[in-house]
Scaffold this active site. Structure first.
Site, PDB file in Angstrom:
ATOM      1  N   SER A 160       0.828  -1.209   0.000  1.00  0.00           N
ATOM      2  CA  SER A 160       0.000   0.000   0.000  1.00  0.00           C
ATOM      3  C   SER A 160       0.858   1.252   0.000  1.00  0.00           C
ATOM      4  CB  SER A 160      -0.880  -0.010   1.253  1.00  0.00           C
ATOM      5  OG  SER A 160      -1.477   1.235   1.470  1.00  0.00           O
ATOM      6  N   TYR A 179      -2.361  -0.919  10.907  1.00  0.00           N
ATOM      7  CA  TYR A 179      -2.559  -1.429   9.546  1.00  0.00           C
ATOM      8  C   TYR A 179      -1.380  -1.036   8.645  1.00  0.00           C
ATOM      9  CZ  TYR A 179      -3.849  -1.341   4.661  1.00  0.00           C
ATOM     10  OH  TYR A 179      -3.807  -1.482   3.290  1.00  0.00           O
ATOM     11  N   LYS A 207       1.923  -3.324   6.668  1.00  0.00           N
ATOM     12  CA  LYS A 207       2.396  -3.296   5.276  1.00  0.00           C
ATOM     13  C   LYS A 207       3.904  -3.034   5.242  1.00  0.00           C
ATOM     14  CE  LYS A 207      -1.486  -4.273   3.346  1.00  0.00           C
ATOM     15  NZ  LYS A 207      -1.667  -5.656   2.841  1.00  0.00           N
TER      16      LYS A 207
END
Length: 340
Positions: free
Chosen positions: A125, A150, A154
């Protein structure tokens, strides 16, 4: 060739399954249906006339992961989408995110390591860049401290893959850093179907447009941008899915320059929240009920991709406009609501 797609009934996963089938791959989907529906299998079959092999289980169950790879010893590549992805939820439930997004990644890489030679595509991302210092964002931009658990999964996920590739030359991996995927398949058979309240702008817009949500909140109009709202790079999900196939083929054909590579996937163009709303109103003919509210913590001002590396090296380019993507999202929303 047989390709495993984890989370293959999700939004991006399902569109990627279709594009893999378009290129003649045999696809095996693993999904625990925590944020997707079994009905998506019917949608994929309706588009391609072929149902992918499907196994329903939770990849956090390590013995099941091991059994799966023993059963499907002929898997030539893995595209790994299965992960939790709601920023707000990750702040409230960090351990859930670390277990699901990092534990599962480790289990899969452990199985690929046993195989010797294998090919792995990771769903990453643009959140890894945070508020980048320069626009557009290149792959050389520094990775900033994550704004959420989150985002951190990544970043750490990429580090785990890179470190594993360093000591396992037979493992070839590409991390694809997406910007903002939107839209739906032109057939109207699959699209974005968030469970509960949408976390992303476009499904909230279409649900407001169709009357499911009363009003869209625009978080802040005092940012240092032309119209004061945040800017993002919105990419049609079908364009994004095709990039995964291009990345996989690069590895399968040994065209990679190193056994760990990173690519940005976007359109290269930034659109503000108000421009996205205007696009919706253009393609739908509907007025959207929205109001400006205060800023939301953690939102970066702007983020859009420099896509030159993906364009030149992968030979891939996003083709659809914001209006194209928005029109497909709106058509999908109407189909979903008419069938409910």
């Amino acid at each position: 060739m047989k390709i495993l797609v984890t989370g293959g009934l999700g939004f991006i996963g399902s569109h990627t399954v279709v594009e893999l089938q378009n290129e003649g791959f045999e696809v095996v989907v693993v999904d625990n249906l925590s944020n997707s529906s079994i009905d998506v299998l019917d949608g994929i079959e309706a588009i391609r006339g072929k149902r992918p092999i499907f196994e329903e289980f939770d990849l956090r169950d390590k013995p099941k992961v091991q059994d799966f790879f023993q059963k499907h010893a002929d898997i030539a590549g893995v595209i790994h989408f299965a992960a939790s992805k709601a920023v707000g939820e990750s702040v409230a439930e960090p351990l859930l995110y670390y277990e699901n997004n990092l534990g599962v990644l480790v289990y899969i890489l452990q199985e690929l390591k046993k195989k010797g030679g294998s090919n792995f595509i990771f769903s990453s991302s643009c959140t890894v860049y945070g508020q980048a210092d320069q626009m557009p964002i290149t792959e050389a931009a520094p990775v900033k401290p994550a704004e959420s658990p989150y985002g951190n999964t990544k970043q750490v996920g990429e580090e785990i893959i890179r470190d594993t590739c360093k000591v396992n030359p037979g493992l070839k991996a590409i991390a694809l850093r997406y910007f903002n995927p939107i839209g739906a398949h032109p057939s109207g058979k699959i699209g974005e179907l968030p469970i509960g309240v949408p976390q992303n702008l476009v499904p909230f817009i279409t649900q407001t447009g169709v009357g499911l949500r009363e009003q869209l909140s625009v978080f802040g109009d005092d940012y240092p941008t032309e119209d004061g709202t945040c800017i993002r790079d919105y990419i049609h999900v079908v364009d994004l899915a095709k990039a995964h196939v291009a990345a996989l083929q690069r590895l399968l054909e040994d065209r990679n320059e190193s056994n760990y590579e990173v690519f940005n996937l976007g359109t290269g163009k930034g659109s503000s929240v108000l421009e996205v709303i205007q696009s919706f109103e253009r393609v739908s003919g509907e007025r959207l009920n929205y109001k400006i509210v205060g800023r939301r913590p953690g939102d970066v001002i702007q983020a859009y991709a420099d896509t030159q590396k993906a364009n030149k090296v992968l030979g891939w380019k996003a083709k659809s406009s914001l209006d194209d993507a928005m029109k497909s999202a709106w058509e999908w929303e109407k189909i979903v609501r008419s069938s409910n």
